[in-house]
Design an enzyme around this catalytic site. Structure first.
Site, mmCIF file in Angstrom:
data_model
loop_
_atom_site.group_PDB
_atom_site.id
_atom_site.type_symbol
_atom_site.label_atom_id
_atom_site.label_comp_id
_atom_site.label_asym_id
_atom_site.label_seq_id
_atom_site.Cartn_x
_atom_site.Cartn_y
_atom_site.Cartn_z
ATOM 1 N N ASN A 113 -35.113 -1.725 65.851
ATOM 2 C CA ASN A 113 -35.232 -3.100 65.342
ATOM 3 C C ASN A 113 -35.069 -3.086 63.828
ATOM 4 O OD1 ASN A 113 -37.974 -2.802 64.083
ATOM 5 N ND2 ASN A 113 -38.491 -2.311 66.192
ATOM 6 N N ASP A 172 -41.338 -2.426 72.541
ATOM 7 C CA ASP A 172 -42.164 -2.766 73.706
ATOM 8 C C ASP A 172 -41.590 -2.159 74.991
ATOM 9 O OD1 ASP A 172 -44.025 -4.195 72.250
ATOM 10 O OD2 ASP A 172 -42.856 -6.044 72.341
ATOM 11 N N LYS A 181 -23.501 12.138 75.790
ATOM 12 C CA LYS A 181 -23.083 10.837 75.267
ATOM 13 C C LYS A 181 -22.435 10.040 76.420
ATOM 14 C CE LYS A 181 -20.060 8.817 71.788
ATOM 15 N NZ LYS A 181 -18.644 8.739 72.031
ATOM 16 N N ASP A 194 -49.025 0.055 74.351
ATOM 17 C CA ASP A 194 -49.396 -0.660 73.132
ATOM 18 C C ASP A 194 -50.384 0.229 72.357
ATOM 19 O OD1 ASP A 194 -50.733 -2.358 71.231
ATOM 20 O OD2 ASP A 194 -49.841 -4.052 72.291
ATOM 21 N N ILE A 195 -49.902 0.796 71.264
ATOM 22 C CA ILE A 195 -50.708 1.784 70.522
ATOM 23 C C ILE A 195 -51.980 1.138 69.986
ATOM 24 C CG2 ILE A 195 -50.698 3.335 68.516
ATOM 25 C CD1 ILE A 195 -47.586 3.425 68.859
ATOM 26 N N PHE A 240 -51.003 -6.465 63.256
ATOM 27 C CA PHE A 240 -50.013 -7.404 62.732
ATOM 28 C C PHE A 240 -49.473 -8.202 63.899
ATOM 29 C CE2 PHE A 240 -48.625 -7.096 58.273
ATOM 30 C CZ PHE A 240 -49.625 -6.245 57.832
ATOM 31 N N LYS A 276 -53.328 -12.931 70.067
ATOM 32 C CA LYS A 276 -53.141 -11.473 69.990
ATOM 33 C C LYS A 276 -54.391 -10.797 69.437
ATOM 34 C CE LYS A 276 -48.466 -10.697 69.534
ATOM 35 N NZ LYS A 276 -47.224 -10.634 68.756
ATOM 36 N N LYS A 336 -56.451 -8.171 71.658
ATOM 37 C CA LYS A 336 -56.536 -6.766 71.234
ATOM 38 C C LYS A 336 -57.887 -6.468 70.569
ATOM 39 C CE LYS A 336 -51.493 -6.395 70.857
ATOM 40 N NZ LYS A 336 -50.334 -5.712 70.291
HETATM 41 N N1 CTP Z 1 -48.133 -2.668 68.583
HETATM 42 C C1 CTP Z 1 -48.407 -1.381 68.960
HETATM 43 N N2 CTP Z 1 -47.756 -0.804 70.015
HETATM 44 C C2 CTP Z 1 -46.832 -1.505 70.703
HETATM 45 C C3 CTP Z 1 -46.537 -2.827 70.338
HETATM 46 C C4 CTP Z 1 -47.202 -3.390 69.266
HETATM 47 O O1 CTP Z 1 -49.252 -0.731 68.332
HETATM 48 N N3 CTP Z 1 -46.214 -0.910 71.727
HETATM 49 C C5 CTP Z 1 -48.872 -3.270 67.473
HETATM 50 C C6 CTP Z 1 -48.052 -3.584 66.244
HETATM 51 O O2 CTP Z 1 -48.055 -2.485 65.344
HETATM 52 C C7 CTP Z 1 -48.777 -4.794 65.683
HETATM 53 C C8 CTP Z 1 -49.323 -5.485 66.920
HETATM 54 O O3 CTP Z 1 -49.365 -4.490 67.941
HETATM 55 O O4 CTP Z 1 -49.899 -4.419 64.903
HETATM 56 C C9 CTP Z 1 -48.540 -6.666 67.405
HETATM 57 O O5 CTP Z 1 -47.191 -6.368 67.517
HETATM 58 P P1 CTP Z 1 -46.143 -7.501 67.921
HETATM 59 O O6 CTP Z 1 -44.794 -6.867 68.091
HETATM 60 O O7 CTP Z 1 -46.280 -8.686 67.040
HETATM 61 O O8 CTP Z 1 -46.694 -7.988 69.315
HETATM 62 P P2 CTP Z 1 -46.742 -7.380 70.742
HETATM 63 O O9 CTP Z 1 -48.141 -6.960 71.024
HETATM 64 O O10 CTP Z 1 -45.691 -6.319 70.914
HETATM 65 O O11 CTP Z 1 -46.402 -8.655 71.643
HETATM 66 P P3 CTP Z 1 -45.033 -9.547 71.680
HETATM 67 O O12 CTP Z 1 -43.893 -8.613 71.370
HETATM 68 O O13 CTP Z 1 -45.020 -10.082 73.045
HETATM 69 O O14 CTP Z 1 -45.217 -10.627 70.645
#
Ligand code: CTP
Length: 411
Positions: A211, A280, A290, A307-308, A324, A338, A342
């Site tokens: 990304n 995600d 390849k 989700d860490i 965040f 969120k 969390k």
């Molecule tokens: N995060 C994480 N591990 C993941 C996804 C997200 O630790 N696999 C953490 C990000 O570092 C951030 C928070 O979760 O602090 C929210 O990330 P965000 O991308 O805004 O949201 P998601 O939880 O992934 O939900 P969505 O993509 O549906 O908005």
């Protein structure tokens, strides 16, 4: 809303003496402790060590000439020390001490010392006979009487081969004295773990899903936490940024690697800040070769990553967790949702399209007391404001015993 904390600001003066080479080490140590260091060298100092060395170490142009003023109002001889918390002159030669004691203003450094509005500390360095000379003794006594802090000197073998008192204190000792004078910072003794940047989820040996995250917000937060005195570990996906001085960088690529690195460090940490734009989803299979193109439609099968942040924050004994939220619609509603899901005491929300990959940001902080919008600005400024907002929440959280352990497991 707390004011943005300023990093501790030092003006490092370097005068002519062989110990000037150690000033480079001192400069590096100060910067690594999260301090903002402006170096000013005398002409004689530049005979011993190059300004370019100090410029690279401090990250700022070195000033030395009273007559080539770079400040907008032409008042560099006064302004350079105006926003400083402390001037440290190391090494301070016998000649410089004499000029200082006499109130001379015949070069940039002596002028800055005379026109200062902050404390002054000097680390004398000279041959033992110069130090023993009653003239130097008188100058040092005068400087002490004027409120100047004298750091050292040490005794031992000198550059000239003679032994006696007059060696400059070691850079580590000067650093200790500077820190005890300025205070260690509000996060001293705390270990902060951050994730930053994007992740890269491989499709085959050369391709992957990633990304637009630049890592700037996470790196800025690592710097702001370091400036506040914390010990900082930065688990980072692939970015083109140098880690802030004094932080431990753990480079990773995929979400799974990021989780493993976080798990390896989290037990030691008091605070976890999840800034990374973690993928995600990842491909269920990584092709070992390849992939060759064809005219057929290609379908990639993706599976969710872990989700860490949520893994840590919902676990008993979790550190103080900050999250965040990057949203492209309904920012505030999704962000607060969120935060609750969390179980985060603090979450920073930002608009996905304008924040990710950008230089500036306009965070809205969410905590139990409500929403706190920050004025738009550079990410480092936003990071400092976030850390300033976090500190009282962290202290209250620690006092309340909301966490299940007082001191993280140091094994
Ligand atoms: N995060 C994480 N591990 C993941 C996804 C997200 O630790 N696999 C953490 C990000 O570092 C951030 C928070 O979760 O602090 C929210 O990330 P965000 O991308 O805004 O949201 P998601 O939880 O992934 O939900 P969505 O993509 O549906 O908005």
């Amino acid at each position: 809303m707390a004011d943005s904390p300023k990093p501790r600001r030092i003006l490092l003066g370097i005068t002519g003496g062989i110990a000037a080479y150690k000033a480079a080490v001192l400069c590096r140590l100060l910067v690594k402790r999260g301090m903002d260091v402006q170096v000013v060298m005398t002409a004689a100092a530049q005979r011993f060590v190059a300004a370019a060395t100090l410029q690279a170490l401090s990250g700022k142009p070195v000033e030395s000439d009273l007559w080539s003023d770079r400040t907008p109002n032409g008042m560099g001889h006064i302004d350079l020390s105006r926003d400083r918390d402390l001037i440290v002159v190391a090494p301070a030669s016998a000649d410089f001490l004499a000029r200082l004691a006499g109130g001379r203003a015949d070069d940039l450094l002596s002028t800055l010392c005379l026109a200062r509005a902050c404390p002054l500390a000097v680390a004398p360095a000279m041959n033992w006979q110069m130090w023993d000379n009653p003239a130097t003794g008188r100058n040092v006594a005068q400087l002490r009487a004027d409120g100047v802090q004298i750091l050292g000197p040490d005794s031992g073998v000198q550059a000239c081969g003679e032994t006696g008192e007059g060696r400059m204190l070691e850079p580590e000792d000067i650093l200790r004295q500077v820190e005890s004078r300025l205070g260690p910072g509000p996060l001293a003794g705390r270990r902060v773990l951050l994730t930053a940047g994007p992740t890269f989820e491989a499709i085959d040996v050369v391709r992957g899903i990633t990304n637009r995250s630049s890592g700037r917000m996470g790196y800025a937060l690592a710097q702001a936490a370091r400036e506040a005195g914390a010990e900082v570990t930065l688990v980072s996906g692939p970015v083109a940024l140098a880690p802030p001085p004094g932080t431990l960088l753990v480079p990773v690529e995929s979400a799974a690697q990021m989780l493993a690195a976080v798990e390896a460090h989290v037990a030691r940490c008091h605070v976890f800040i999840g800034v990374a734009a973690v993928a995600d989803y990842r491909p269920t299979q990584i092709c070992k070769q390849k992939l060759k193109k064809s005219t057929q439609t290609l379908t990639l099968e993706l599976e969710p990553t872990e989700d860490i942040l949520a893994t840590l924050s919902t676990r008993p004994g979790a550190p103080f967790c900050v999250g965040f939220a990057a949203e492209s619609q309904d920012l505030e509603r999704y962000a607060e949702e969120k935060r609750r899901r969390k179980q985060l005491p603090l979450l920073a929300a930002n608009a996905a399209e304008t924040a990710i990959g950008a230089q500036d940001n306009a965070l809205i902080l969410f905590d139990d007391a409500g929403r706190h919008p920050l004025p738009r600005g550079p990410k480092l400024e936003q990071a400092r404001l976030l850390i300033a907002h976090m500190i009282p929440l962290l202290e209250r959280w620690e006092r309340s015993g909301a966490h299940t352990h007082q001191e993280p497991n140091l094994q």
